[in-house]
Design an enzyme around this catalytic site. Structure first.
Site, PDB file in Angstrom:
ATOM      1  N   ASP A   8       2.891  11.950   8.322  1.00 39.12           N
ATOM      2  CA  ASP A   8       2.278  13.267   8.494  1.00 39.12           C
ATOM      3  C   ASP A   8       2.521  13.699   9.939  1.00 39.12           C
ATOM      4  O   ASP A   8       3.290  13.052  10.684  1.00 39.12           O
ATOM      5  CB  ASP A   8       0.793  13.254   8.089  1.00 39.12           C
ATOM      6  CG  ASP A   8      -0.100  12.513   9.087  1.00 39.12           C
ATOM      7  OD1 ASP A   8       0.426  11.904  10.055  1.00 39.12           O
ATOM      8  OD2 ASP A   8      -1.330  12.540   8.902  1.00 39.12           O
ATOM      9  N   HIS A   9       1.828  14.766  10.362  1.00 43.21           N
ATOM     10  CA  HIS A   9       2.026  15.268  11.731  1.00 43.21           C
ATOM     11  C   HIS A   9       1.581  14.241  12.773  1.00 43.21           C
ATOM     12  O   HIS A   9       2.163  14.149  13.846  1.00 43.21           O
ATOM     13  CB  HIS A   9       1.251  16.577  11.913  1.00 43.21           C
ATOM     14  CG  HIS A   9      -0.197  16.473  11.569  1.00 43.21           C
ATOM     15  ND1 HIS A   9      -0.636  16.316  10.268  1.00 43.21           N
ATOM     16  CD2 HIS A   9      -1.318  16.476  12.334  1.00 43.21           C
ATOM     17  CE1 HIS A   9      -1.952  16.239  10.251  1.00 43.21           C
ATOM     18  NE2 HIS A   9      -2.388  16.330  11.501  1.00 43.21           N
ATOM     19  N   CYS A  65       0.976   7.602   9.924  1.00 46.72           N
ATOM     20  CA  CYS A  65       0.044   8.719  10.142  1.00 46.72           C
ATOM     21  C   CYS A  65      -0.686   8.429  11.448  1.00 46.72           C
ATOM     22  O   CYS A  65      -0.278   7.531  12.206  1.00 46.72           O
ATOM     23  CB  CYS A  65      -0.891   8.946   8.950  1.00 46.72           C
ATOM     24  SG  CYS A  65      -2.162   7.705   8.669  1.00 46.72           S
ATOM     25  N   GLY A  66      -1.732   9.160  11.739  1.00 40.72           N
ATOM     26  CA  GLY A  66      -2.388   8.972  13.035  1.00 40.72           C
ATOM     27  C   GLY A  66      -2.890   7.554  13.228  1.00 40.72           C
ATOM     28  O   GLY A  66      -2.617   6.911  14.249  1.00 40.72           O
ATOM     29  N   GLY A  68      -2.603   5.214  10.501  1.00 41.89           N
ATOM     30  CA  GLY A  68      -1.962   4.374   9.485  1.00 41.89           C
ATOM     31  C   GLY A  68      -2.876   4.082   8.310  1.00 41.89           C
ATOM     32  O   GLY A  68      -2.431   3.557   7.292  1.00 41.89           O
ATOM     33  N   GLY A  70      -5.042   6.282   6.364  1.00 37.93           N
ATOM     34  CA  GLY A  70      -5.003   7.181   5.208  1.00 37.93           C
ATOM     35  C   GLY A  70      -3.723   7.023   4.408  1.00 37.93           C
ATOM     36  O   GLY A  70      -3.746   6.940   3.167  1.00 37.93           O
ATOM     37  N   HIS A  98       3.806 -13.743   3.208  1.00 33.08           N
ATOM     38  CA  HIS A  98       2.726 -14.053   2.265  1.00 33.08           C
ATOM     39  C   HIS A  98       2.496 -12.976   1.208  1.00 33.08           C
ATOM     40  O   HIS A  98       2.154 -13.301   0.074  1.00 33.08           O
ATOM     41  CB  HIS A  98       1.413 -14.270   3.022  1.00 33.08           C
ATOM     42  CG  HIS A  98       1.415 -15.485   3.893  1.00 33.08           C
ATOM     43  ND1 HIS A  98       0.257 -16.074   4.348  1.00 33.08           N
ATOM     44  CD2 HIS A  98       2.428 -16.234   4.394  1.00 33.08           C
ATOM     45  CE1 HIS A  98       0.554 -17.132   5.097  1.00 33.08           C
ATOM     46  NE2 HIS A  98       1.868 -17.235   5.156  1.00 33.08           N
ATOM     47  N   ASN A  99       2.608 -11.717   1.592  1.00 35.52           N
ATOM     48  CA  ASN A  99       2.263 -10.612   0.671  1.00 35.52           C
ATOM     49  C   ASN A  99       3.493  -9.931   0.067  1.00 35.52           C
ATOM     50  O   ASN A  99       3.330  -9.044  -0.770  1.00 35.52           O
ATOM     51  CB  ASN A  99       1.438  -9.525   1.379  1.00 35.52           C
ATOM     52  CG  ASN A  99       0.319 -10.062   2.239  1.00 35.52           C
ATOM     53  OD1 ASN A  99       0.224  -9.751   3.431  1.00 35.52           O
ATOM     54  ND2 ASN A  99      -0.540 -10.883   1.666  1.00 35.52           N
ATOM     55  N   ARG A 132       3.329 -20.619  -3.439  1.00 32.59           N
ATOM     56  CA  ARG A 132       1.922 -20.379  -3.771  1.00 32.59           C
ATOM     57  C   ARG A 132       1.526 -18.908  -3.627  1.00 32.59           C
ATOM     58  O   ARG A 132       0.579 -18.451  -4.272  1.00 32.59           O
ATOM     59  CB  ARG A 132       1.015 -21.238  -2.877  1.00 32.59           C
ATOM     60  CG  ARG A 132       0.981 -20.823  -1.416  1.00 32.59           C
ATOM     61  CD  ARG A 132       0.223 -21.813  -0.556  1.00 32.59           C
ATOM     62  NE  ARG A 132       0.048 -21.361   0.816  1.00 32.59           N
ATOM     63  CZ  ARG A 132       0.991 -21.400   1.766  1.00 32.59           C
ATOM     64  NH1 ARG A 132       2.198 -21.884   1.473  1.00 32.59           N
ATOM     65  NH2 ARG A 132       0.733 -20.976   2.988  1.00 32.59           N
ATOM     66  N   HIS A 133       2.276 -18.180  -2.810  1.00 38.15           N
ATOM     67  CA  HIS A 133       1.945 -16.771  -2.596  1.00 38.15           C
ATOM     68  C   HIS A 133       2.228 -15.914  -3.836  1.00 38.15           C
ATOM     69  O   HIS A 133       1.612 -14.869  -4.011  1.00 38.15           O
ATOM     70  CB  HIS A 133       2.702 -16.222  -1.389  1.00 38.15           C
ATOM     71  CG  HIS A 133       2.434 -17.003  -0.140  1.00 38.15           C
ATOM     72  ND1 HIS A 133       1.182 -17.076   0.425  1.00 38.15           N
ATOM     73  CD2 HIS A 133       3.249 -17.783   0.614  1.00 38.15           C
ATOM     74  CE1 HIS A 133       1.238 -17.852   1.494  1.00 38.15           C
ATOM     75  NE2 HIS A 133       2.478 -18.297   1.627  1.00 38.15           N
TER      76      HIS A 133
HETATM   77  C1  RB5 Z   1      -4.623  13.567  10.699  1.00 37.83           C
HETATM   78  O1  RB5 Z   1      -5.417  14.269  11.587  1.00 37.83           O
HETATM   79  C2  RB5 Z   1      -5.160  12.151  10.528  1.00 37.83           C
HETATM   80  O2  RB5 Z   1      -6.375  12.186   9.836  1.00 37.83           O
HETATM   81  C3  RB5 Z   1      -4.160  11.280   9.803  1.00 37.83           C
HETATM   82  O3  RB5 Z   1      -2.962  11.272  10.502  1.00 37.83           O
HETATM   83  C4  RB5 Z   1      -4.539   9.832   9.611  1.00 37.83           C
HETATM   84  O4  RB5 Z   1      -4.969   9.266  10.821  1.00 37.83           O
HETATM   85  C5  RB5 Z   1      -5.446   9.547   8.494  1.00 37.83           C
HETATM   86  O5  RB5 Z   1      -5.790   8.386   8.185  1.00 37.83           O
END
Ligand code: RB5
Length: 149
Positions: A8-9, A65-66, A68, A70, A98-99, A132-133
């Site tokens: 995202d931004h 994202c900001g 990580g 969301g 492991h994952n 095992r993983h």
């Molecule tokens: C955007 O403002 C922000 O909420 C998004 O990048 C992220 O951090 C969400 O988890």
């Protein structure tokens, strides 16, 4: 290795740095956006990248994202995606070993680009250990089947 990128931004600048870094190393990259710093909604990019990895069109995905948080929550809703939010190189290696994580999430407002690129290199360069993983990953797949009828 084919890698799908998205952000995202809040992750745009880090995603651009990762793209430049991986292209210079010869990886096959597709950027699923966002393409500007205008405000946008991270689930859209989590789905775009996650679907490609779940289908097998791309081997791995990297999302920013900001925080990580969301974008990793959204990606992990897609069956077959194992998205790991990582902020250190130990976890980057361990989540591959492991994952068998197939999508990496990073916080563009949390860590610097230098560390992010080290995490990306570690994550891409570490193999899944199996053994095992695999039993535990199979149990995760069972959860997906139970809740995605
Ligand atoms: C955007 O403002 C922000 O909420 C998004 O990048 C992220 O951090 C969400 O988890």
């Amino acid at each position: 290795m084919r890698i799908a990128l998205g952000s995202d931004h809040g992750g745009y600048e880090m995603k651009e740095a990762i793209k430049t870094h991986l292209e210079s190393k010869g990886f096959d990259i597709k950027d699923f956006g966002t393409k500007t710093t205008d405000s946008c909604d991270y689930p859209e990019f989590a789905v775009a990248v996650g679907e490609e990895v779940a289908k097998g069109t791309y081997d791995r995905g990297i999302l920013v994202c900001g925080t990580g948080v969301g974008i990793s929550i959204a990606a992990n809703k897609i069956p077959g995606v194992r998205c790991a939010l990582v902020g250190d190189c130990f976890t980057a290696a361990a989540t591959r070993q492991h994952n068998d994580s197939n999508v990496l999430a990073l916080g563009g407002r949390v860590i610097g680009v230098g560390l992010a690129l080290q995490i990306v290199d570690t994550w891409l360069g570490t193999e899944y250990e199996g053994g095992r993983h695999q039993r535990r990953i199979d149990l995760i797949t069972d959860i997906e089947k139970k809740y995605n009828k």
